[in-house]
Design an enzyme around this catalytic site. Structure first.
Site, mmCIF file in Angstrom:
data_model
loop_
_atom_site.group_PDB
_atom_site.id
_atom_site.type_symbol
_atom_site.label_atom_id
_atom_site.label_comp_id
_atom_site.label_asym_id
_atom_site.label_seq_id
_atom_site.Cartn_x
_atom_site.Cartn_y
_atom_site.Cartn_z
ATOM 1 N N PRO A 124 0.827 -1.101 -0.064
ATOM 2 C CA PRO A 124 0.002 -0.051 0.136
ATOM 3 C C PRO A 124 1.013 1.214 -0.161
ATOM 4 O O PRO A 124 1.771 1.676 0.837
ATOM 5 C CB PRO A 124 -0.861 -0.191 1.206
ATOM 6 C CG PRO A 124 -0.083 -1.004 2.149
ATOM 7 C CD PRO A 124 0.895 -1.845 1.386
ATOM 8 N N ASP A 175 6.004 2.225 2.141
ATOM 9 C CA ASP A 175 5.013 1.330 2.503
ATOM 10 C C ASP A 175 4.324 1.379 3.738
ATOM 11 O O ASP A 175 4.959 1.569 4.475
ATOM 12 C CB ASP A 175 5.897 -0.206 2.436
ATOM 13 C CG ASP A 175 5.054 -1.421 2.790
ATOM 14 O OD1 ASP A 175 3.864 -1.343 2.987
ATOM 15 O OD2 ASP A 175 5.674 -2.493 2.638
ATOM 16 N N HIS A 176 2.910 1.860 3.436
ATOM 17 C CA HIS A 176 2.263 2.135 4.489
ATOM 18 C C HIS A 176 1.956 0.994 5.623
ATOM 19 O O HIS A 176 1.437 1.289 6.628
ATOM 20 C CB HIS A 176 0.922 2.713 3.963
ATOM 21 C CG HIS A 176 0.251 3.984 5.138
ATOM 22 N ND1 HIS A 176 0.836 4.101 6.133
ATOM 23 C CD2 HIS A 176 -0.640 4.865 4.809
ATOM 24 C CE1 HIS A 176 0.322 5.151 6.775
ATOM 25 N NE2 HIS A 176 -0.851 5.427 6.033
ATOM 26 N N ARG A 177 2.329 -0.156 5.393
ATOM 27 C CA ARG A 177 2.120 -1.142 6.393
ATOM 28 C C ARG A 177 3.259 -0.833 7.342
ATOM 29 O O ARG A 177 2.922 -1.513 8.377
ATOM 30 C CB ARG A 177 2.427 -2.619 5.623
ATOM 31 C CG ARG A 177 1.401 -2.982 4.763
ATOM 32 C CD ARG A 177 1.661 -4.261 3.919
ATOM 33 N NE ARG A 177 3.012 -4.038 3.266
ATOM 34 C CZ ARG A 177 3.619 -5.250 2.661
ATOM 35 N NH1 ARG A 177 2.957 -6.276 2.618
ATOM 36 N NH2 ARG A 177 4.825 -5.117 2.306
ATOM 37 N N VAL A 199 5.464 1.997 7.384
ATOM 38 C CA VAL A 199 5.927 3.490 7.558
ATOM 39 C C VAL A 199 4.485 4.188 7.781
ATOM 40 O O VAL A 199 3.748 4.130 6.870
ATOM 41 C CB VAL A 199 6.951 4.092 6.266
ATOM 42 C CG1 VAL A 199 7.081 5.345 6.486
ATOM 43 C CG2 VAL A 199 8.006 3.258 6.178
#
Ligand code: CAO
Length: 448
Positions: free
Chosen positions: A244, A420-422, A424
């Protein structure tokens, strides 16, 4: 007794549809709306229903016949006892498949979120045929060709799909004209069964892109893609689907950096190298990575742990005639600007000559992709997974900046951080990018 003829109704402009299956035989009793035959055109498959209840006394078609609107299908002797019976039509394959998808657990339920995209149209009125088609919402069973994404499959495959509760729309057909074969169905089911529910990676049900014959619209030339291009495509696709992405933008005031850099040109010549903004950027990234360890990590495949790296190796995207390559500069935090300038030039040159060793493209913690020499004022880079962030650098522009008393011309460098929003979150990303911008704005900090 009155005998009535059943004809092919308006089938949405399909000309010359082939009879691919006879669903009834002479002597069969049928109820209103019961499907008599299955037609398949090169656009859709559709079932032709009985317009009256009764006994089939004559079938006027055979498998393989080509039919158009108005063609006679069957003669039905209207038997009173059947006609008087409550009109509870035998479910057409279309209806039974829709039931399987909505009520009963099925193979398809594994990817339940995909169901919304596949709608099996049921007959809205007596005389309309069932058309298997993909459409988000439509009141008419026969869709215009332009919006219909039809499925080609033989009766045996359709039957098997119904038994398994698989929506054929989700199966990639490998037969002629994308026809779904029995093996395609088996392959699909095997894949769905193997796939762990809620896995960190993977996913099915992505609609395939239809193949288009571009030569219909003008002259074309087809050339094979390089291995490197294909590998890059796989990596990008993997990252795009698994990660994501969020991208944050900022601008660094590199006026002072550029002044300092201009003063280094003579020394660069003496050292037989060039000095561009890139080595300063690498150094700034290394220090920002050191201060923001989450950006210098990777997600363990299980999704349970984060792997923190105690080294700072940074990849640099290099545009080569063969495709994109990303050599990795090791221990950037420990190298001087001159060393970095030399190494970037040397690795980029060897990348363009295709002389990089595989090991020189491995082990990166973070990537810098600079399009500064090409142009553009911003882009959203794709994370080079399993890294968790990438910096995209665009071309500098001189802009008026308010210094508290007046507008002054400043050299501004556009930067974009995708992450990577998982792993960061916005705070991590914001702090990291702000740190880079601050370091580039005052390069004295790079020596600290
Ligand atoms: N703004 C304005 N000018 C810039 C700049 C920027 N952000 N960055 C570099 N320049 C200038 C350089 O200073 C140099 O000019 P001078 O010689 O007058 O100083 C000129 O542009 C050429 O630079 P360069 O490209 O040769 O060197 P570099 O260190 O900036 O970059 C490399 C090296 C290998 C990163 C680059 O050549 C390259 O291949 N970039 C493409 C990366 C890419 O394709 N990314 C996309 C990946 S996703 O598809």
């Amino acid at each position: 007794m009155p005998i009535q003829q059943v004809i092919v109704p308006d089938i949405g402009g399909a000309e010359g549809a082939e009879v691919i299956e006879l669903l009834v035989a002479v002597g069969d009793q049928v109820v209103l709306d019961q499907s008599l035959i299955v037609l398949e055109s090169d656009k859709a498959s559709m079932e032709i229903p009985a317009t009256v209840a009764g006994t089939v006394v004559e079938l006027l078609v055979a498998e393989g016949d080509q039919l158009a609107e108005g063609a006679a299908v069957a003669m039905i002797d209207v038997a009173e006892q059947v006609a008087d019976a409550a009109p509870t039509p035998t479910p057409t394959p279309g209806e039974s498949e829709a039931t399987a998808a909505s009520d009963a657990p099925s193979v398809d339920d594994v990817g339940a979120e995909q169901k919304a995209s596949a709608v099996k149209e049921a007959p809205a009125a007596k005389e309309t045929p069932v058309v298997e088609t993909v459409s988000a919402a439509s009141e008419t069973p026969v869709l215009p060709v332009e919006v219909a994404d039809e499925i080609y499959a033989g009766p045996a495959v359709r039957k098997l799909a119904r038994e398994l509760g698989v929506q054929l729309v989700r199966v990639d057909g490998t037969g002629p004209q994308g026809r779904v074969l029995k093996e395609d169905l088996q392959q699909f089911v095997r894949k769905v069964i193997r796939e762990p529910v809620g896995a960190v990676t993977g996913g099915t049900g992505i609609p395939s892109v239809p193949e288009i014959d571009f030569s219909k619209f003008g002259e074309v030339e087809v050339t094979p893609r390089t291995k490197l291009d294909k590998l890059t495509a796989t990596n990008m696709h993997r990252s795009w689907l698994n990660v994501p992405h969020v991208t944050q933008f900022d601008e660094a005031d590199i006026t002072d950096l550029e002044e300092f850099r201009a003063g280094l040109k003579a020394e660069a010549e003496q050292r037989s190298t060039r000095i561009t903004p890139l080595p300063f950027l690498l150094k700034a990234c290394a220090l920002a990575l050191r201060d923001n360890p989450k950006i210098n990590s990777s997600l363990a495949r299980s999704g349970e742990d984060l792997v923190h790296k105690k080294y700072i190796h940074i990849g640099v995207a290099v545009d080569t005639p063969a495709g994109l390559m990303v050599p990795v500069i090791r221990d950037v935090d420990r190298k001087t600007i001159w060393e970095l300038a030399h190494e970037v030039a040397e690795l980029a040159s060897r990348a363009r000559d295709r002389k990089l060793l595989p090991a020189e493209m491995q082990g990166g913690c973070f990537t810098v992709s600079s399009l500064g020499n090409i142009g553009g004022n911003g882009f959203t880079p794709i994370v080079n997974t399993p890294e968790v962030a990438i910096l995209g650098v665009s071309k500098t522009a001189i802009k008026p900046l308010w210094n508290g008393a007046e507008f002054a011309p400043r050299t501004m460098l556009p930067v974009a951080l995708s992450y990577d929003h998982r792993v960061v979150n916005g705070g991590n990303g914001g702090r990291f990018l702000t740190r880079i911008v601050s370091l580039l704005g005052d390069i004295r900090q790079l020596s600290l």
